[in-house]
Structure formats: structure tokens, C-alpha cells
Motif scaffolding. Structure first.
Motif, mmCIF file in Angstrom:
data_model
loop_
_atom_site.group_PDB
_atom_site.id
_atom_site.type_symbol
_atom_site.label_atom_id
_atom_site.label_comp_id
_atom_site.label_asym_id
_atom_site.label_seq_id
_atom_site.Cartn_x
_atom_site.Cartn_y
_atom_site.Cartn_z
ATOM 1 N N HIS A 98 0.830 -1.212 0.000
ATOM 2 C CA HIS A 98 0.000 0.000 0.000
ATOM 3 C C HIS A 98 0.865 1.264 0.000
ATOM 4 O O HIS A 98 0.602 2.207 -0.738
ATOM 5 C CB HIS A 98 -0.897 0.040 1.244
ATOM 6 N N CYS A 103 -7.471 -1.659 4.610
ATOM 7 C CA CYS A 103 -6.292 -1.097 5.275
ATOM 8 C C CYS A 103 -5.996 0.327 4.832
ATOM 9 O O CYS A 103 -5.398 1.094 5.565
ATOM 10 C CB CYS A 103 -5.081 -1.990 5.050
ATOM 11 N N ASP A 114 -8.955 -5.780 -2.610
ATOM 12 C CA ASP A 114 -9.679 -6.824 -3.356
ATOM 13 C C ASP A 114 -11.016 -7.178 -2.724
ATOM 14 O O ASP A 114 -11.957 -7.533 -3.419
ATOM 15 C CB ASP A 114 -8.806 -8.071 -3.543
ATOM 16 N N ASP A 143 -12.873 -5.000 -1.095
ATOM 17 C CA ASP A 143 -13.701 -3.834 -1.393
ATOM 18 C C ASP A 143 -14.153 -3.823 -2.854
ATOM 19 O O ASP A 143 -15.322 -3.627 -3.158
ATOM 20 C CB ASP A 143 -12.878 -2.573 -1.079
ATOM 21 N N GLY A 154 -6.914 -7.757 4.455
ATOM 22 C CA GLY A 154 -5.876 -7.352 5.399
ATOM 23 C C GLY A 154 -6.471 -6.804 6.680
ATOM 24 O O GLY A 154 -6.214 -7.295 7.778
ATOM 25 N N GLU A 161 -22.506 -9.056 2.851
ATOM 26 C CA GLU A 161 -23.556 -9.411 3.816
ATOM 27 C C GLU A 161 -24.890 -9.663 3.123
ATOM 28 O O GLU A 161 -25.735 -10.401 3.636
ATOM 29 C CB GLU A 161 -23.712 -8.301 4.856
#
Ligand SMILES: Cc1ncc(C[n+]2csc(CCOP(=O)(O)OP(=O)(O)O)c2C)c(N)n1
Ligand code: SF4
Lengths: 254, 381
Positions: free
Chosen positions: A33, A61, A103, A105, A135, B56
Motif C-alpha cells: 500500500h 487497510c 480486493d 472492497d 488485510g 452481507e
């Protein structure tokens, strides 16, 4: 943080661009990152577009990206970064807008947003950090987790019969007509960093053309989640991640 | 005694397994991930299925599908995930699908504070259903209660054919404390009341005709028939008749809608679980739930040491509101103290109207736990 003035007889070879703040990063040692933030912001600085750049960070993260990237930054709800970026870009079409997502997200909870953002050819840059794991929440399986890879929710390794296959979402979006530039890069070595930086430069320059979405995957690592040292993590990444996610351009402007 | 250190999250998972839960789907989120992780580790060994979902929305929908086949199912999440689940939770209410959702609260709104405790979701959970249909909510305050109330949540969910929320919080979920293994034995788990093997009986009469949602009177709970079984099952989230077929505003459809609430309301005096410590002649009643009721209990003990007569009511079944129990606990009480970790006094706003004119005082705070002292001050004020 202390700053030192360089004596006039010495050559300045590198300085922290104004697009990066002086805040020490919270990322684990060796995490991709940090390097990705750095080169993205260097490019924004080199192109002189700091004032015109707006970023949208994910939940993951890199929630704290606004602490390090000295441009307007929003943190969207989990998975919604490219959707929020769409709203911003539609109202401010002359700005450089990017989303920055992990990934989980981008390719799990935000899959719908990702595909439709690219399918509409939104004139934004999507930065996708693929470290094959969640993470922030402590190392659970991500959609990009490799087969056989042990995570806290695949204690015996990912099995395709139960948990499907690593999702190559970058290959998927490259098929969409809305995608203008799609490339997969890494930031684990000086050569890789140079190439990745070039990709960021292209992507931000293309944004001026209004031709569609630029999508950059960074195949990255997660030493903490992978339970490896930074060096082991990079070696493991080269050996295992690169064959599954080969580096290179997937779609370049004609 | 066989003591072990266990977290509330682990005890919810263990309770679920002992209650017969054989399907779990989850998506990582602090502070609920411990339940997901324990189910991933333990459930396959029990012959169950534990699945990682891409979000979810899918997690809860997987559970509904499994439950429609008759398998007891659970998911676990925190505030942001609950927000995404609510559409399907309403679908489960509408399709009378048993389901348990563990909602381990963290500080909100939005992403809020992933590692900060709070009790801010009590009304967000209860009023997630359009039309104000009662969603039974159980709230544990210890690891042992996590176990007990999970079993109860499955029992209610099976008996009532409705989703039940287990409202935990970060402190209860993630703190490891002593649990006596001997208290975890001899669990009776409630099986689904199937159309085929259901006998008569006062509460659960067998309706005259079969339909996915047949009942003769609105309070009755329709016998369950699994999808993929002998009988034809039709289910829809749209307003429907007793056959489970979409129908607009027919008298039968309105009766089904009324039934969704009446089946719970009619039994509300049986759906009570409290931790009551009533003192004769007490002028003050302290009420709380979840993690804060532990501070409240300490405050009550200290008050009594100081010669103040005070009663305690820890409410575990938050919804349906145990109104009769509250009213009974108010004998001779002039002042009620309600402690909870949110600023407006969310649950207080609900129970105030059951307090028969007694003066109701809130002890509220966010950002850190409410201490026994905070409550003691309110008792003494
Ligand atoms: C709706 C919702 N669900 C779950 C979470 C919990 N959560 C926070 S970050 C995260 C995943 C992070 O993984 P990834 O996107 O791969 O990024 P990384 O941390 O690896 O950079 C999750 C599931 C949340 N914040 N909101
Ligand atoms: S947990 Fe993984 S992704 Fe997050 S900062 Fe640490 S190494 Fe990087």
C-alpha cells in the motif's frame, strides 16, 4: 518530522513531493500500500494536478489514505468507492478522479459497482490493490485468494469445489467496451515500481481524453495476513501470485 | 466445574451448533468476525456448511435459502453489515423463514469505530422492518448468556417462524471470560414444526387445508414445508395469500399480513427473558441490557451496601418489550434509571411508556463503557 536543508554543493536526487504528507504511514513493514500511495502521488505531483485531483479511498487497510495523500480524499462505505467517484466525476468532469480499493472492497462487496463503473466507461482511474486477502479484518479469504492458500477462513487452503476460483476481475473488466486502459502491475522491485509509475502517468493523462475508465491492478502483498516477513512475502508473491495474475497490459488504447 | 476462557463470540457459535444450526454464512467484520471464524472451524466437523460470502447481502440470503429447506441457519455481522442485510431480513419476515442473526454492535454511524463498543443499534435492528413488525431481539451480557440466548434465539425462531436477532456488542463479543462447560450440557433444541409430523395441540393446530402459509386463526403459526420436498412450496416477498401467491389487498392477504405480527404479539408474555433482582420496598428500579447491565448490577449491589433500597431488572428479551414484567417490577417505585451505551437513550425511549408515570432517568454515554459509578450517581441523585 525533521527536515534538513541540502547544502548547495549537493545534487537533489529525490524529494518528498507536496502531494505526500509528512504523516508516518500505519502500514505494516513491507506492505505494498505504502509504495503504491507514494508513486501515485508522485505522478500527481509531476503532472502538476494536485489541486485538480480528488480521490476516494475504500474501507480496508487504506482507509487512512487521506492522511498520506495530500489531495481531496473521501472514504466511501465498503465497496462503494467507484460509485462515489462516479458522482464526483459527473459533477466535476474536469477534475482527475480516482478510487483506490482493496480486493475485498473492489472484487467482493463492490463487484457490482466495479463492473458498472467500467461498463459506463466512467472517466476515472480505478486503482485496485490485489493482495489476495482481507488485510484489515485479520486475514480472511478474499475473492482473489489463490487455490490452496491458507487464510483464517480457509484453514485447509482454498478449495475450488467449496469456495470457487480466484476472481480475475481485471481480466473481466478488460472485456468491457467502457474500459480504455487496463493494466496489471506490481511494486515489489525498483523495475516494477518504474513500470507501475508509468502506468499511473498514462492513466491520469488518458483521463483528460474522456475515453473511458482506466483500471490499474497492483498485485501486492500482505506480510501480516500472509504471516510472512516482508522479504518472504515478496518472494512468495513472485512465485505464486504472478503466475495466477500475470503482469502486463490487458487493454491499451489503439 | 470445568472452567474455560471463552469469548462471547465463541459462545454464540457454540450455542448455535448445540441448538442444531447446520448452516452459517458470513462476511468478515469486526467485532463479529469471531463468530464467523469459529463456525468456519467447527461447523464442517459437525456435518454442517459454513460459507464465506462476498458480502452481507449474499450471506443472509444464503442462510434464507438453507432455512427454506429446513436447515437451521445463522449469520453474524455488525452495524454496517446489518444495514445491508435488512432487505433480506424483511424477506425472511414476509416468507416466515426461521433465521438467527447475531448483530455484534460497534460504534456508528456508518463505518464508525470498528474496535469501539456501543449499544447504538437496538432500534436500528428492531425497526428495520417496514410496517413495524416485531423482530424478536435477545441481548446477552456475558459469554454464558451468549450461549443460553443463542439457544433461545433458535427456539423462538423455529417456533415463531421468523428471524430473531441476537444483539451483542464488542465488549461481550470479544472479551474472553470464564465459562463453565458443565453449564453447557443438556441443551434441548427446538426442531422445525413440520407439516407432516405435526400433531394437534392447543398452540399449534394443524390447519384444515394445506398451503405454504395455512392457518385457521391469525395467531397460529403455519406448519413448515421444506422446498424440494413432497408438498408444493410457494414463497414470495410480495404480499401474498395463504398459498404464498402474490395478491394485492385481498382480505386473505391482509389477514396474512396481520398474522405476521399477531403470531408474535399473542405470545409476548411467553417471550420474556429477564434477569430480575427485585428488592422489597425499593423506590428505585435500575434497568439495563447487554454489557451495561453488568455495570448496573454492580451499582445496585453498591447502592444496597450504602443502605439504598433498589431493584434491578436486566432485560435480555428486548423485543417484544416485556411490558408486563416491567410493570410488575415497578411496584412502589418512584424513579427508574435506564443505562445504555448510546446518547439518546434508545431503549429508554421505548420502555418509558411502560413505566406508569415513574420518573425515568437515563445514564448514557458513548466512547467508553458506562461504569457502576455513573449509574450509582444516577441512583443517588
Ligand atoms: C458493510 C461492511 N462489511 C464489512 C466491513 C468490514 N471490513 C472492513 S475492511 C474489510 C476488508 C478489507 O479487505 P480488502 O478490501 O482486501 O483491503 P485490505 O485491507 O486487504 O487492503 C472488511 C470486510 C465493513 N467495514 N463494512
Ligand atoms: S494487514 Fe496487510 S494489507 Fe494491511 S497494512 Fe498490514 S500488510 Fe498491508
Amino acid at each position: 518530522m525533521q527536515t534538513t536543508t541540502i547544502p548547495p554543493e549537493m545534487d537533489l536526487v529525490y524529494r518528498r513531493p507536496d502531494t505526500l504528507t509528512q504523516t508516518p504511514m500505519h502500514y505494516c513493514p513491507g506492505c505494498g500500500h505504502g509504495v503504491t500511495h507514494k508513486i501515485l502521488m508522485e505522478v500527481v505531483d509531476e503532472l502538476g494536478i494536485q489541486e485538480q485531483t480528488v480521490g476516494v479511498a475504500p474501507v480496508g487497510c487504506s482507509v487512512f489514505a487521506y492522511n498520506y495523500m495530500n489531495v481531496d480524499m473521501q472514504e466511501a462505505a465498503h465497496g462503494r468507492a467507484s460509485a462515489v467517484a462516479t458522482g464526483i466525476k459527473r459533477i466535476l468532469p474536469d477534475r482527475f478522479v480516482f478510487s483506490y480499493q482493496g480486493d475485498g472492497d473492489l472484487a467482493a462487496i463492490g463487484t457490482g459497482e466495479t463492473i458498472h463503473t467500467v461498463n459506463r466507461g466512467e472517466n476515472i482511474l480505478v486503482v485496485f490493490i490485489n493482495n489476495a486477502i482481507y488485510g484489515m479484518t485479520g486475514g480472511q479469504m478474499a475473492p482473489t485468494t489463490l487455490l490452496g492458500m491458507v487464510t483464517s477462513t480457509t484453514p485447509f487452503g482454498r478449495e475450488s469445489q467449496v469456495m470457487g476460483f480466484p476472481l480475475k476481475i481485471t481480466d473481466l473488466v478488460a472485456q468491457l467496451p467502457g474500459a480504455y486502459y487496463v493494466t496489471r502491475q506490481a511494486v515489489h522491485s525498483p523495475t516494477a515500481v518504474r513500470k507501475a509509475k508509468k502506468a499511473f502517468r498514462h492513466a491520469l493523462e488518458y483521463q483528460k481524453l474522456n475515453k473511458g475508465t482506466c483500471f490499474i491492478e497492483i498485485v501486492s502483498n500482505c506480510p501480516a495476513g500472509w504471516k510472512m516477513t516482508p522479504v518472504e512475502a515478496n518472494e512468495w508473491m513472485e512465485k505464486n501470485m504472478f503466475p495466477a495474475y500475470p503482469l502486463g497490459d490487458l487493454k491499451v488504447p489503439k | 466445574m470445568a472452567l474455560r476462557l471463552r469469548t462471547g463470540n465463541q459462545m454464540i457459535a457454540q450455542g448455535a451448533i448445540q441448538a442444531g444450526c447446520r448452516f452459517f454464512a458470513g462476511y468478515p467484520i469486526t467485532p463479529a468476525t469471531g463468530i464467523f471464524k469459529t463456525m468456519i472451524d467447527e461447523l464442517p466437523g459437525e456435518g454442517g456448511v459454513a460459507l464465506s460470502a462476498p458480502d452481507e447481502i449474499s450471506a443472509v440470503a444464503y442462510c434464507i435459502g438453507a432455512s427454506m429447506r429446513g436447515v437451521k441457519a445463522m449469520t453474524a455481522t455488525s452495524g454496517p453489515g446489518w444495514a445491508l442485510m435488512t432487505e433480506s431480513v424483511q424477506y425472511a419476515v414476509m416468507t416466515e423463514t426461521p433465521l438467527v442473526i447475531a448483530l455484534v454492535q460497534r460504534l456508528g454511524p456508518s463505518t464508525g469505530g470498528a474496535t469501539q463498543g456501543a449499544q447504538g443499534d437496538v432500534l436500528l435492528a428492531e425497526f428495520a422492518v417496514s410496517g413495524g413488525y416485531t423482530l424478536p431481539i435477545l441481548s446477552p451480557s456475558t459469554a454464558q448468556e451468549c450461549f443460553d440466548l443463542t439457544i433461545l434465539a433458535f427456539t423462538w425462531s423455529e417456533l415463531l417462524r421468523t428471524p430473531v436477532v441476537l444483539l451483542s456488542d464488542k465488549e461481550v463479543g470479544m472479551t474472553a471470560e470464564r465459562v463453565d462447560d458443565d453449564l453447557l450440557r443438556n441443551v434441548t433444541s427446538q426442531d422445525r414444526l413440520q407439516w407432516r409430523n405435526r400433531s394437534g395441540g392447543l398452540e399449534f393446530m394443524k390447519p384444515k387445508t394445506y398451503g405454504t402459509y395455512s392457518f385457521d386463526c391469525v395467531q397460529e403459526i403455519p406448519a413448515f414445508t421444506p422446498v424440494g420436498g413432497e408438498m408444493k412450496v410457494t414463497a414470495t416477498g410480495s404480499a401474498h395469500n395463504k398459498q404464498g401467491k402474490l395478491q394485492k389487498n385481498s382480505p386473505e392477504t391482509l389477514e396474512v399480513l396481520k398474522h405476521l405480527e399477531e403470531k408474535i404479539r399473542w405470545r409476548e408474555n411467553d417471550l420474556v427473558k429477564v434477569d430480575a433482582d427485585i428488592q422489597n420496598g425499593a423506590k428505585i428500579l435500575v434497568m439495563s441490557y447487554g454489557i451495561t447491565s453488568r455495570a448496573a448490577k454492580d451499582a445496585v449491589a453498591e447502592s444496597r451496601k450504602r443502605g439504598i433500597r433498589v431493584s434491578f431488572l436486566g432485560i435480555q428479551s428486548l423485543f417484544p418489550v416485556p411490558s408486563r414484567t416491567i410493570t410488575e417490577s415497578l411496584q412502589g417505585v418512584g424513579r427508574v434509571v435506564v443505562a445504555e451505551e448510546n446518547l439518546p437513550g434508545l431503549y429508554r425511549s421505548v420502555i418509558e411508556r411502560h413505566c406508569n408515570g415513574a420518573r425515568v432517568l437515563g445514564v448514557n454515554k458513548i466512547g467508553s463503557l458506562i461504569t457502576p459509578n455513573d449509574i450509582l450517581n444516577a441512583v443517588q441523585s
